[in-house]
Design a protein around this motif. Structure first.
Motif, mmCIF file in Angstrom:
data_model
loop_
_atom_site.group_PDB
_atom_site.id
_atom_site.type_symbol
_atom_site.label_atom_id
_atom_site.label_comp_id
_atom_site.label_asym_id
_atom_site.label_seq_id
_atom_site.Cartn_x
_atom_site.Cartn_y
_atom_site.Cartn_z
ATOM 1 N N UNK A 1 -12.306 -17.047 19.139
ATOM 2 C CA UNK A 1 -12.222 -15.653 18.773
ATOM 3 C C UNK A 1 -13.392 -15.270 17.875
ATOM 4 N N UNK A 2 -13.959 -14.126 18.149
ATOM 5 C CA UNK A 2 -15.041 -13.606 17.316
ATOM 6 C C UNK A 2 -14.720 -12.159 16.988
ATOM 7 N N UNK A 3 -14.746 -11.777 15.707
ATOM 8 C CA UNK A 3 -14.452 -10.391 15.337
ATOM 9 C C UNK A 3 -15.582 -9.454 15.748
ATOM 10 N N UNK A 4 -15.234 -8.402 16.475
ATOM 11 C CA UNK A 4 -16.207 -7.466 17.018
ATOM 12 C C UNK A 4 -15.960 -6.074 16.466
ATOM 13 N N UNK A 5 -17.033 -5.359 16.185
ATOM 14 C CA UNK A 5 -16.933 -4.002 15.657
ATOM 15 C C UNK A 5 -17.865 -3.094 16.439
ATOM 16 N N UNK A 20 -23.927 3.027 22.320
ATOM 17 C CA UNK A 20 -22.893 2.284 21.613
ATOM 18 C C UNK A 20 -23.463 0.961 21.124
ATOM 19 N N UNK A 21 -22.966 0.524 19.982
ATOM 20 C CA UNK A 21 -23.370 -0.760 19.416
ATOM 21 C C UNK A 21 -22.136 -1.597 19.129
ATOM 22 N N UNK A 22 -22.315 -2.903 19.161
ATOM 23 C CA UNK A 22 -21.228 -3.821 18.851
ATOM 24 C C UNK A 22 -21.825 -5.022 18.119
ATOM 25 N N UNK A 97 -16.486 -6.723 24.279
ATOM 26 C CA UNK A 97 -15.769 -7.970 24.506
ATOM 27 C C UNK A 97 -16.749 -9.130 24.533
ATOM 28 N N UNK A 98 -16.248 -10.309 24.171
ATOM 29 C CA UNK A 98 -17.093 -11.506 24.144
ATOM 30 C C UNK A 98 -16.391 -12.670 24.836
ATOM 31 N N UNK A 115 -12.063 -9.138 21.568
ATOM 32 C CA UNK A 115 -12.185 -7.704 21.798
ATOM 33 C C UNK A 115 -12.366 -6.958 20.485
ATOM 34 N N UNK A 116 -13.115 -5.855 20.551
ATOM 35 C CA UNK A 116 -13.220 -4.962 19.415
ATOM 36 C C UNK A 116 -12.080 -3.959 19.405
ATOM 37 N N UNK A 117 -12.112 -3.075 18.431
ATOM 38 C CA UNK A 117 -11.027 -2.102 18.277
ATOM 39 C C UNK A 117 -11.241 -0.853 19.117
#
Length: 125
Positions: A1-5, A20-22, A97-98, A115-117
């Motif tokens: 899991x990797x936190x995405x924003x 868009x950026x992540x 998503x990653x 996944x990001x929010x």
């Protein structure tokens, strides 16, 4: 899991552009394949674009091919989705998503584990 924003969403008119950026918080993006999905109200989350861990292979949904461009910046640990010639039907919440994989870009939700929010994109006619 990797936190995405994710960031960069907003309200635009048809024909406008958005980027868009992540980013990943506290984790290097380099070994991950990355993707963008979107979900419109009342619809399933659908694939938009993806890029492999080394940036060598890109994939796009037919509905965005020629208008959207996915790219990644390893130095900034960021993946982008440049969206041009936006249409009202592009209105949706967009998710980053990653996937930790050295194979192809991935085209399905099940291919991605993080996944990001989400960020809202609204295109008015």
């Amino acid at each position: 899991q990797v936190p995405l924003v994710e960031s960069g969403g907003g309200l635009v008119q048809a024909g406008d552009s958005l980027r868009l950026s992540c980013t990943a918080s506290g984790r290097a993006f380099s070994p991950y394949g990355l993707g963008w999905f979107r979900q419109a109200p009342g619809k399933e989350r659908e694939f938009v674009a993806a890029i492999t861990w080394n940036g060598g292979t890109l994939g796009y949904a037919d509905s965005v091919k020629g208008r959207f461009t996915i790219s990644r910046d390893y130095a900034k640990n960021t993946v982008y989705l440049q969206m041009d010639s936006l249409k009202p039907e592009d209105t949706a919440v967009y998710y980053c998503a990653a996937r930790l994989s050295y194979s192809g870009p991935g085209y399905s939700k099940k291919d991605f584990g993080s996944w990001g929010q989400g960020t809202q994109v609204t295109v008015s006619s």
